[in-house]
Design an enzyme around this catalytic site. Structure first.
Site, PDB file in Angstrom:
ATOM      1  N   HIS A 128      52.747  27.945  64.936  1.00 30.04           N
ATOM      2  CA  HIS A 128      51.917  27.637  66.129  1.00 30.04           C
ATOM      3  C   HIS A 128      52.629  27.152  67.562  1.00 30.04           C
ATOM      4  CE1 HIS A 128      49.475  26.114  62.620  1.00 30.04           C
ATOM      5  NE2 HIS A 128      49.331  27.197  62.730  1.00 30.04           N
ATOM      6  N   LYS A 159      57.092  18.628  71.011  1.00 29.92           N
ATOM      7  CA  LYS A 159      56.560  18.059  69.916  1.00 29.92           C
ATOM      8  C   LYS A 159      57.886  17.372  69.195  1.00 29.92           C
ATOM      9  CE  LYS A 159      53.314  21.292  68.349  1.00 29.92           C
ATOM     10  NZ  LYS A 159      52.843  22.223  67.225  1.00 29.92           N
ATOM     11  N   ASP A 204      45.953  31.206  59.880  1.00 34.19           N
ATOM     12  CA  ASP A 204      47.411  31.337  59.899  1.00 34.19           C
ATOM     13  C   ASP A 204      47.564  32.592  59.281  1.00 34.19           C
ATOM     14  OD1 ASP A 204      48.114  29.190  61.134  1.00 34.19           O
ATOM     15  OD2 ASP A 204      48.974  28.097  59.472  1.00 34.19           O
ATOM     16  N   TYR A 218      53.633  14.055  64.086  1.00 29.84           N
ATOM     17  CA  TYR A 218      54.186  14.596  65.331  1.00 29.84           C
ATOM     18  C   TYR A 218      53.728  13.910  66.539  1.00 29.84           C
ATOM     19  CZ  TYR A 218      50.649  18.177  64.335  1.00 29.84           C
ATOM     20  OH  TYR A 218      49.702  18.946  64.167  1.00 29.84           O
TER      21      TYR A 218
END
Length: 190
Positions: A61, A71, A169, A131
């Site tokens: 992603h 991140k 996904d 995250y």
């Protein structure tokens, strides 16, 4: 904190100083002062958490500019294989990846700058993954690359036929069919 450079500039592994004794352990999981001085100045604005079972694969992603995200990721229970893929056109490492096992035992974290696709595979029976992001989630800016694209050369340590994927996904393009919105010389940290 110890910062370990990887083969892709900007993607770093962070090992905190862990203090163990008979009671258990303690460590600073994040200090803005330490992070800014040792990695780069980043203003994290959102924390996310996911819990997944063995075989779950999430990714690869990213968010398109101007909603791109850096991140700082870690696994607080269980273990995952975490992967960052360079998707900055013109980069000498375009299409290459960094893969790191993150676990509750090793306390490692991975910093993934803007301009990278990110994903992970759960290696333990269950894993809780945290995250920090430096930009807010923007559903209209979602992008992805197929996590099962073998041309990327990622050893996910999970047999693809056993992978548990979200429907979303399964629809991401292969890297060869991917049109990256990022360029190496973009100022991604405006």
């Amino acid at each position: 904190m110890r910062v370990i450079e990887t083969e892709i500039e900007g993607v770093v592994i962070i090992e905190p100083r862990v203090f163990d004794d008979a009671r258990g352990y303690f460590f600073e999981s994040y200090s803005k002062r330490e992070f800014d001085a040792n990695v780069r100045p980043v203003d994290f604005v959102q924390d996310n958490e996911s819990c997944s079972v063995r075989g779950v694969m999430r990714g690869l992603h990213f968010q398109k500019p101007p909603f791109a995200q850096s991140k700082l990721v870690r696994c607080v229970s269980g273990a995952v294989l975490d992967v960052a893929v360079d998707i900055r056109r013109g980069s000498p490492t375009y299409g290459r990846h960094v893969a790191v096992e993150l676990s509750a035992e090793n306390h490692r974290q991975l910093f993934i700058p803007r301009g990278f696709a990110h994903g992970f595979a759960v290696l333990s029976d269950k894993a809780t993954f945290l995250y920090k992001c430096d930009n807010f989630y923007a559903p209209q800016a979602e992008g992805g690359i197929s996590i099962l694209d073998t041309s990327l050369g990622i050893d996910w340590r999970i047999d693809p036929k056993d992978a548990i994927l979200s429907e979303k996904d399964t629809r991401h393009p292969m890297f060869a069919d991917f049109d990256s919105p990022f360029y190496l010389n973009d100022n991604l940290y405006k």
